[in-house]
Structures are given as C-alpha cells and as structure tokens.
Design a protein around this motif. Structure first.
Motif, PDB file in Angstrom:
ATOM      1  N   LEU A 115       6.256  23.041  13.410  1.00 36.97           N
ATOM      2  CA  LEU A 115       5.567  22.673  14.642  1.00 36.97           C
ATOM      3  C   LEU A 115       6.012  23.552  15.809  1.00 36.97           C
ATOM      4  O   LEU A 115       5.210  23.942  16.648  1.00 36.97           O
ATOM      5  CB  LEU A 115       5.818  21.201  14.969  1.00 36.97           C
ATOM      6  N   SER A 116       7.305  23.842  15.854  1.00 39.97           N
ATOM      7  CA  SER A 116       7.839  24.664  16.937  1.00 39.97           C
ATOM      8  C   SER A 116       7.204  26.052  16.941  1.00 39.97           C
ATOM      9  O   SER A 116       6.848  26.590  17.991  1.00 39.97           O
ATOM     10  CB  SER A 116       9.357  24.784  16.806  1.00 39.97           C
ATOM     11  N   ASN A 117       7.029  26.626  15.749  1.00 34.87           N
ATOM     12  CA  ASN A 117       6.428  27.958  15.642  1.00 34.87           C
ATOM     13  C   ASN A 117       4.965  27.952  16.074  1.00 34.87           C
ATOM     14  O   ASN A 117       4.493  28.887  16.722  1.00 34.87           O
ATOM     15  CB  ASN A 117       6.537  28.474  14.204  1.00 34.87           C
ATOM     16  N   ILE A 118       4.253  26.891  15.713  1.00 35.00           N
ATOM     17  CA  ILE A 118       2.829  26.819  16.049  1.00 35.00           C
ATOM     18  C   ILE A 118       2.617  26.567  17.543  1.00 35.00           C
ATOM     19  O   ILE A 118       1.766  27.180  18.180  1.00 35.00           O
ATOM     20  CB  ILE A 118       2.140  25.708  15.227  1.00 35.00           C
ATOM     21  N   LEU A 119       3.429  25.666  18.110  1.00 36.64           N
ATOM     22  CA  LEU A 119       3.200  25.203  19.478  1.00 36.64           C
ATOM     23  C   LEU A 119       4.128  25.836  20.504  1.00 36.64           C
ATOM     24  O   LEU A 119       4.006  25.571  21.699  1.00 36.64           O
ATOM     25  CB  LEU A 119       3.358  23.679  19.532  1.00 36.64           C
ATOM     26  N   SER A 120       5.082  26.639  20.041  1.00 37.83           N
ATOM     27  CA  SER A 120       6.047  27.310  20.942  1.00 37.83           C
ATOM     28  C   SER A 120       6.808  26.300  21.804  1.00 37.83           C
ATOM     29  O   SER A 120       6.933  26.458  23.018  1.00 37.83           O
ATOM     30  CB  SER A 120       5.323  28.316  21.843  1.00 37.83           C
ATOM     31  N   ILE A 121       7.301  25.244  21.155  1.00 40.07           N
ATOM     32  CA  ILE A 121       8.122  24.261  21.874  1.00 40.07           C
ATOM     33  C   ILE A 121       9.553  24.338  21.356  1.00 40.07           C
ATOM     34  O   ILE A 121       9.795  24.647  20.188  1.00 40.07           O
ATOM     35  CB  ILE A 121       7.580  22.816  21.720  1.00 40.07           C
ATOM     36  N   GLY A 122      10.492  24.076  22.238  1.00 37.51           N
ATOM     37  CA  GLY A 122      11.898  24.134  21.864  1.00 37.51           C
ATOM     38  C   GLY A 122      12.321  22.906  21.085  1.00 37.51           C
ATOM     39  O   GLY A 122      11.745  21.837  21.222  1.00 37.51           O
ATOM     40  N   ILE A 123      13.349  23.075  20.281  1.00 39.14           N
ATOM     41  CA  ILE A 123      13.881  21.965  19.484  1.00 39.14           C
ATOM     42  C   ILE A 123      15.385  21.889  19.686  1.00 39.14           C
ATOM     43  O   ILE A 123      16.081  22.904  19.661  1.00 39.14           O
ATOM     44  CB  ILE A 123      13.602  22.168  17.978  1.00 39.14           C
ATOM     45  N   GLU A 124      15.852  20.662  19.872  1.00 37.49           N
ATOM     46  CA  GLU A 124      17.301  20.451  19.942  1.00 37.49           C
ATOM     47  C   GLU A 124      17.766  20.051  18.551  1.00 37.49           C
ATOM     48  O   GLU A 124      17.390  19.007  18.031  1.00 37.49           O
ATOM     49  CB  GLU A 124      17.626  19.335  20.939  1.00 37.49           C
ATOM     50  N   TYR A 125      18.575  20.916  17.946  1.00 36.30           N
ATOM     51  CA  TYR A 125      19.012  20.680  16.583  1.00 36.30           C
ATOM     52  C   TYR A 125      20.400  20.045  16.544  1.00 36.30           C
ATOM     53  O   TYR A 125      21.286  20.412  17.308  1.00 36.30           O
ATOM     54  CB  TYR A 125      19.081  21.990  15.799  1.00 36.30           C
ATOM     55  N   LYS A 126      20.566  19.103  15.634  1.00 38.71           N
ATOM     56  CA  LYS A 126      21.893  18.583  15.341  1.00 38.71           C
ATOM     57  C   LYS A 126      22.510  19.507  14.291  1.00 38.71           C
ATOM     58  O   LYS A 126      21.860  19.839  13.302  1.00 38.71           O
ATOM     59  CB  LYS A 126      21.788  17.157  14.780  1.00 38.71           C
TER      60      LYS A 126
END
Length: 214
Positions: free
Chosen positions: A59-70
């Motif tokens: 989803l991040s790649n498609i929508l260019s949104i950042g993700i907070e990863y644990k």
C-alpha cells in the motif's frame, strides 16, 4: 491507518476483492479492512481503519504514504520445522490431521506474507492458527475476534494442541503475563481509544504476533 479521507477511501478500494460464487452464481465482495472509528469535526470526516499488516509495504508503494514500523528480527522457518511441530500436535491430539496446504499456509504466515489467510468455512484456518501458535511457542501472541463464542472455540482449540499459557475470560481483564492473550476486538478498540497504559505497553513492548480472526 491515519491519513486523509481520500487516501483511506483508496485503501478501502484496494483492499476490496471481487469473487465469484460458483454455487450461487453471483458476485460477492471480500473486504480486507475494518473501520475502527469514525468522527465528523467541522464538516470534515476522520476515519481510522484496520487492515492486515503484511499489506503495508504494498500500500505504501502504491499510495506513497509513510509507515511506522515496529522492529522485527526475521527468522526463516522451513517445512521440516513446521512438520515436526505438527507431529507433536498429532501426538497430543489424535484427532488433529494436518494437510499439506495447511503447512504451506503456516509457512506463508510465518515467513512471507505473514498476515492474511483467505479460505472458506471448514477448510482448517483454526488448525493453521494452532500450528502457527505452536511454532511460535516462545513468542507473545495477541488473538482478536469480534465474537466471544468464536474466541471460546479458539481457546479450546489451542488448549487441545497443548498450549496452556493462555489468557481468555469473557469480561475479565487480560493477564498480559501469559504467552497468548485472546481478546474481543471491541475490547481491544476500547483500550486503544482510552489509551489504556497496560494494553499499550503490552502492544509496544511484548507482542510479537497479532492474529486477527474474522
């Protein structure tokens, strides 16, 4: 996900899958998201949705949104390891019969996709869950479902394969010292919304795996 409504709606669209039911000869839709909360403030709608974590990078790649990863320290399980666990389960519970596709699904859940198993009723998803939990015997696991009756069935199923460190009691405060915590989704959301310190610490510091059963 906590993003503008346009992005939330796009995520919903991407996580809605069209299937064809050959028995009823009708199209049906499977949705891999669930609304957690929705509020309108000054004519602006704010919505929070839940979806399988394994889809985050896609989803991040498609929508260019950042993700907070644990942080997650990967370990690659192989088929022989899972088969050994299945053999142990079958010695504990003679009625437990392992299928090849269940081993494949358990491996996918443990190693690759890790988050989403889509299968019909009666095809052995609970068995796959039991195998995964048995393999992750030294990990902290949180299991969520909307239905207390199903949660009781999950509890009984896990007990039947020799898993005993389980916290599950309808309406009772979870025992976060147990290896597996079973919780109603509404109870989880309520704790998140009121910022329950014990639950937040449990999620941030203890939980290695979350299983959402629907």
């Amino acid at each position: 996900i906590n993003e503008p409504l346009a992005i939330v709606n796009k995520v919903k669209e991407l996580l809605t899958k069209e299937d064809y039911d050959y028995q009823t000869k009708e199209k049906k839709f499977a949705t891999y998201w669930q609304t957690v909360s929705k509020i309108e403030i000054e004519n602006i709608i704010y919505e929070t949705i839940r979806f399988p974590g394994g889809l985050s990078s896609w989803l991040s790649n498609i929508l260019s949104i950042g993700i907070e990863y644990k942080p997650w320290y990967e370990y690659e399980y192989d088929e022989d390891e899972v088969k050994i666990v299945c053999e142990k389960i079958e010695k504990i519970n003679s009625k437990f019969e392992t299928r090849d596709y269940q081993i494949e699904a358990a491996l996918a859940s443990l190693n690759n996709f890790r988050s989403l198993i889509y299968s019909g009723v009666g095809t052995g998803k609970s068995s796959i869950m039991s195998i995964v939990c048995k393999v992750l015997n030294n990990s902290k696991i949180l299991i969520l479902n909307n239905n207390n009756f199903i949660l009781q069935q999950i509890y009984d199923r896990l007990k039947s394969v020799g898993l005993n460190s389980i916290s599950w009691e309808k309406g009772e405060e979870p025992d976060y010292t147990k290896q597996i915590v079973i919780l109603n989704t509404a109870g989880s959301d309520s704790r998140l919304n009121r910022q329950d310190e014990k639950y937040l610490n449990f999620l941030k510091n203890d939980v290695n795996t979350i299983i959402y059963d629907e």
